[in-house]
Design a protein around this motif. Structure first.
Motif, PDB file in Angstrom:
ATOM      1  N   VAL A 123      13.436  39.047  41.176  1.00  0.00           N
ATOM      2  CA  VAL A 123      13.430  38.792  39.731  1.00  0.00           C
ATOM      3  C   VAL A 123      12.835  40.010  39.030  1.00  0.00           C
ATOM      4  CG1 VAL A 123      12.411  37.360  37.904  1.00  0.00           C
ATOM      5  CG2 VAL A 123      13.363  36.294  39.952  1.00  0.00           C
ATOM      6  N   THR A 124      13.543  40.489  38.019  1.00  0.00           N
ATOM      7  CA  THR A 124      13.098  41.691  37.305  1.00  0.00           C
ATOM      8  C   THR A 124      12.461  41.379  35.965  1.00  0.00           C
ATOM      9  OG1 THR A 124      15.330  41.945  36.389  1.00  0.00           O
ATOM     10  CG2 THR A 124      14.814  43.166  38.419  1.00  0.00           C
ATOM     11  N   TYR A 125      12.552  40.116  35.505  1.00  0.00           N
ATOM     12  CA  TYR A 125      11.957  39.736  34.231  1.00  0.00           C
ATOM     13  C   TYR A 125      11.732  38.231  34.249  1.00  0.00           C
ATOM     14  CZ  TYR A 125      11.401  38.970  29.208  1.00  0.00           C
ATOM     15  OH  TYR A 125      10.918  38.613  27.984  1.00  0.00           O
ATOM     16  N   LEU A 126      10.575  37.809  33.771  1.00  0.00           N
ATOM     17  CA  LEU A 126      10.224  36.393  33.694  1.00  0.00           C
ATOM     18  C   LEU A 126       9.493  36.170  32.386  1.00  0.00           C
ATOM     19  CD1 LEU A 126       9.939  33.592  35.168  1.00  0.00           C
ATOM     20  CD2 LEU A 126       7.743  34.447  36.019  1.00  0.00           C
ATOM     21  N   ASP A 127      10.078  35.362  31.495  1.00  0.00           N
ATOM     22  CA  ASP A 127       9.400  35.105  30.225  1.00  0.00           C
ATOM     23  C   ASP A 127       8.741  33.727  30.241  1.00  0.00           C
ATOM     24  OD1 ASP A 127      11.321  33.169  29.551  1.00  0.00           O
ATOM     25  OD2 ASP A 127      12.112  34.274  27.839  1.00  0.00           O
ATOM     26  N   SER A 128       8.192  33.332  29.122  1.00  0.00           N
ATOM     27  CA  SER A 128       7.430  32.084  29.050  1.00  0.00           C
ATOM     28  C   SER A 128       8.291  30.854  29.333  1.00  0.00           C
ATOM     29  CB  SER A 128       6.751  31.948  27.686  1.00  0.00           C
ATOM     30  OG  SER A 128       7.712  31.947  26.648  1.00  0.00           O
ATOM     31  N   ALA A 129       9.583  30.906  29.057  1.00  0.00           N
ATOM     32  CA  ALA A 129      10.458  29.775  29.360  1.00  0.00           C
ATOM     33  C   ALA A 129      10.553  29.565  30.870  1.00  0.00           C
ATOM     34  CB  ALA A 129      11.842  29.995  28.754  1.00  0.00           C
ATOM     35  N   GLY A 130      10.638  30.649  31.617  1.00  0.00           N
ATOM     36  CA  GLY A 130      10.666  30.555  33.077  1.00  0.00           C
ATOM     37  C   GLY A 130       9.339  30.082  33.637  1.00  0.00           C
ATOM     38  N   VAL A 131       8.252  30.579  33.082  1.00  0.00           N
ATOM     39  CA  VAL A 131       6.918  30.134  33.505  1.00  0.00           C
ATOM     40  C   VAL A 131       6.756  28.641  33.212  1.00  0.00           C
ATOM     41  CG1 VAL A 131       4.445  30.370  33.058  1.00  0.00           C
ATOM     42  CG2 VAL A 131       5.864  32.419  33.275  1.00  0.00           C
ATOM     43  N   ALA A 132       7.256  28.185  32.072  1.00  0.00           N
ATOM     44  CA  ALA A 132       7.159  26.767  31.707  1.00  0.00           C
ATOM     45  C   ALA A 132       7.903  25.886  32.707  1.00  0.00           C
ATOM     46  CB  ALA A 132       7.691  26.553  30.298  1.00  0.00           C
ATOM     47  N   VAL A 170       6.712  33.300  45.806  1.00  0.00           N
ATOM     48  CA  VAL A 170       6.650  34.643  46.379  1.00  0.00           C
ATOM     49  C   VAL A 170       7.217  35.539  45.291  1.00  0.00           C
ATOM     50  CG1 VAL A 170       7.378  36.171  48.227  1.00  0.00           C
ATOM     51  CG2 VAL A 170       7.024  33.733  48.694  1.00  0.00           C
ATOM     52  N   ALA A 171       6.400  36.472  44.814  1.00  0.00           N
ATOM     53  CA  ALA A 171       6.793  37.267  43.653  1.00  0.00           C
ATOM     54  C   ALA A 171       6.533  38.752  43.887  1.00  0.00           C
ATOM     55  CB  ALA A 171       6.017  36.799  42.419  1.00  0.00           C
ATOM     56  N   PRO A 172       7.291  39.584  43.191  1.00  0.00           N
ATOM     57  CA  PRO A 172       7.049  41.024  43.303  1.00  0.00           C
ATOM     58  C   PRO A 172       5.839  41.430  42.471  1.00  0.00           C
ATOM     59  CG  PRO A 172       8.771  40.638  41.709  1.00  0.00           C
ATOM     60  CD  PRO A 172       8.415  39.296  42.298  1.00  0.00           C
ATOM     61  N   ARG A 173       5.277  42.565  42.789  1.00  0.00           N
ATOM     62  CA  ARG A 173       4.134  43.087  42.044  1.00  0.00           C
ATOM     63  C   ARG A 173       4.453  43.193  40.540  1.00  0.00           C
ATOM     64  NH1 ARG A 173      -0.285  43.713  43.908  1.00  0.00           N
ATOM     65  NH2 ARG A 173       0.225  43.934  46.087  1.00  0.00           N
ATOM     66  N   LEU A 174       5.707  43.427  40.223  1.00  0.00           N
ATOM     67  CA  LEU A 174       6.154  43.520  38.836  1.00  0.00           C
ATOM     68  C   LEU A 174       5.793  42.271  38.021  1.00  0.00           C
ATOM     69  CD1 LEU A 174       8.059  44.960  36.689  1.00  0.00           C
ATOM     70  CD2 LEU A 174       9.886  43.571  37.682  1.00  0.00           C
ATOM     71  N   LEU A 175       5.791  41.106  38.666  1.00  0.00           N
ATOM     72  CA  LEU A 175       5.502  39.847  37.964  1.00  0.00           C
ATOM     73  C   LEU A 175       4.046  39.409  38.085  1.00  0.00           C
ATOM     74  CD1 LEU A 175       8.643  37.711  38.860  1.00  0.00           C
ATOM     75  CD2 LEU A 175       8.267  39.190  36.878  1.00  0.00           C
ATOM     76  N   ASP A 176       3.240  40.142  38.810  1.00  0.00           N
ATOM     77  CA  ASP A 176       1.848  39.759  39.045  1.00  0.00           C
ATOM     78  C   ASP A 176       1.100  39.489  37.742  1.00  0.00           C
ATOM     79  OD1 ASP A 176      -0.540  39.277  40.515  1.00  0.00           O
ATOM     80  OD2 ASP A 176      -1.142  41.363  40.232  1.00  0.00           O
ATOM     81  N   ARG A 177       1.202  40.391  36.809  1.00  0.00           N
ATOM     82  CA  ARG A 177       0.427  40.246  35.561  1.00  0.00           C
ATOM     83  C   ARG A 177       0.846  39.015  34.766  1.00  0.00           C
ATOM     84  NH1 ARG A 177      -1.315  44.790  31.201  1.00  0.00           N
ATOM     85  NH2 ARG A 177      -2.513  43.354  29.925  1.00  0.00           N
ATOM     86  N   LEU A 180      -0.712  30.413  36.238  1.00  0.00           N
ATOM     87  CA  LEU A 180       0.053  29.728  37.276  1.00  0.00           C
ATOM     88  C   LEU A 180      -0.603  29.783  38.656  1.00  0.00           C
ATOM     89  CD1 LEU A 180       2.585  28.032  37.231  1.00  0.00           C
ATOM     90  CD2 LEU A 180       3.915  30.072  37.713  1.00  0.00           C
ATOM     91  N   PRO A 181      -1.251  30.883  39.050  1.00  0.00           N
ATOM     92  CA  PRO A 181      -1.902  30.895  40.372  1.00  0.00           C
ATOM     93  C   PRO A 181      -3.027  29.863  40.528  1.00  0.00           C
ATOM     94  CG  PRO A 181      -1.569  33.137  39.624  1.00  0.00           C
ATOM     95  CD  PRO A 181      -1.253  32.223  38.459  1.00  0.00           C
ATOM     96  N   GLN A 182      -3.488  29.269  39.437  1.00  0.00           N
ATOM     97  CA  GLN A 182      -4.507  28.225  39.544  1.00  0.00           C
ATOM     98  C   GLN A 182      -3.894  26.873  39.904  1.00  0.00           C
ATOM     99  OE1 GLN A 182      -4.958  30.691  36.961  1.00  0.00           O
ATOM    100  NE2 GLN A 182      -6.376  31.517  38.468  1.00  0.00           N
ATOM    101  N   VAL A 192       0.539  31.447  45.055  1.00  0.00           N
ATOM    102  CA  VAL A 192       1.344  32.617  44.716  1.00  0.00           C
ATOM    103  C   VAL A 192       1.044  33.732  45.704  1.00  0.00           C
ATOM    104  CG1 VAL A 192       1.821  34.364  42.966  1.00  0.00           C
ATOM    105  CG2 VAL A 192       1.342  32.009  42.250  1.00  0.00           C
ATOM    106  N   MET A 193       2.109  34.269  46.277  1.00  0.00           N
ATOM    107  CA  MET A 193       1.981  35.425  47.162  1.00  0.00           C
ATOM    108  C   MET A 193       2.704  36.594  46.486  1.00  0.00           C
ATOM    109  SD  MET A 193       3.517  36.124  50.945  1.00  0.00           S
ATOM    110  CE  MET A 193       2.249  35.338  51.900  1.00  0.00           C
ATOM    111  N   ILE A 194       1.988  37.682  46.276  1.00  0.00           N
ATOM    112  CA  ILE A 194       2.576  38.880  45.658  1.00  0.00           C
ATOM    113  C   ILE A 194       2.969  39.855  46.763  1.00  0.00           C
ATOM    114  CG2 ILE A 194       2.166  40.845  44.125  1.00  0.00           C
ATOM    115  CD1 ILE A 194       2.311  38.165  42.654  1.00  0.00           C
ATOM    116  N   ARG A 195       4.189  40.336  46.686  1.00  0.00           N
ATOM    117  CA  ARG A 195       4.681  41.308  47.676  1.00  0.00           C
ATOM    118  C   ARG A 195       5.049  42.585  46.996  1.00  0.00           C
ATOM    119  NH1 ARG A 195       8.475  37.922  51.788  1.00  0.00           N
ATOM    120  NH2 ARG A 195       6.807  36.653  52.574  1.00  0.00           N
TER     121      ARG A 195
END
Length: 100
Positions: free
Chosen positions: A54-63, A77-84, A91-93, A97-100
Motif C-alpha cells: 500500500v502506497t497511501y492510506l487516508d483516514s477512511a482506510g484507517v476508519a 503488516v505495513a511498510p515503513r511508509l505507513l508507520d507514521r 491503531l497500534p494500541q 502492527v508489524m512494520i517492515r
C-alpha cells in the motif's frame, strides 16, 4: 495519478486468513476495502491485513480498520511508509502492527 486498489484474500501459511492489499486506500475505495476485509473476517477468526504494497492510506482506510478492531483479531503488516499514519491514528494500541 492514483494506484488502483487490488485486494486478494485467502488462507495464509498458518491457516489464518490473509488479506493482501496493493495500491492506495482512500475515501473513494474504503468501502471496497471494508467489504473485502469483512469477507475474510467471516471466513476465519483471525485476519492478517498485509499492507506492505500500500502506497497511501487516508483516514477512511484507517476508519475501516478501527471499525473492525474491537470485535475481531486483526493483525497488520505495513511498510515503513505507513508507520507514521498508523502511530498517529492510535491503531497500534488496538491491533498488532508489524512494520517492515
Amino acid at each position: 495519478m492514483t494506484t488502483a486498489l487490488t485486494l486478494v484474500g485467502g488462507p495464509g501459511d498458518d491457516g489464518a486468513r490473509v488479506l493482501s492489499v496493493t495500491g492506495e486506500i482512500d475515501m473513494s475505495n474504503a468501502a471496497e476495502f471494508g467489504a473485502a476485509l469483512d469477507r475474510e473476517l467471516a471466513a476465519g477468526t483471525a485476519v492478517t491485513v498485509d499492507l506492505t504494497a500500500v502506497t497511501y492510506l487516508d483516514s477512511a482506510g484507517v476508519a475501516v480498520l478501527f471499525d473492525r478492531a474491537d470485535a475481531h483479531d486483526l493483525r497488520l503488516v505495513a511498510p515503513r511508509l505507513l508507520d507514521r499514519v498508523l502511530r498517529v491514528s492510535g491503531l497500534p494500541q488496538v491491533v498488532k502492527v508489524m512494520i517492515r
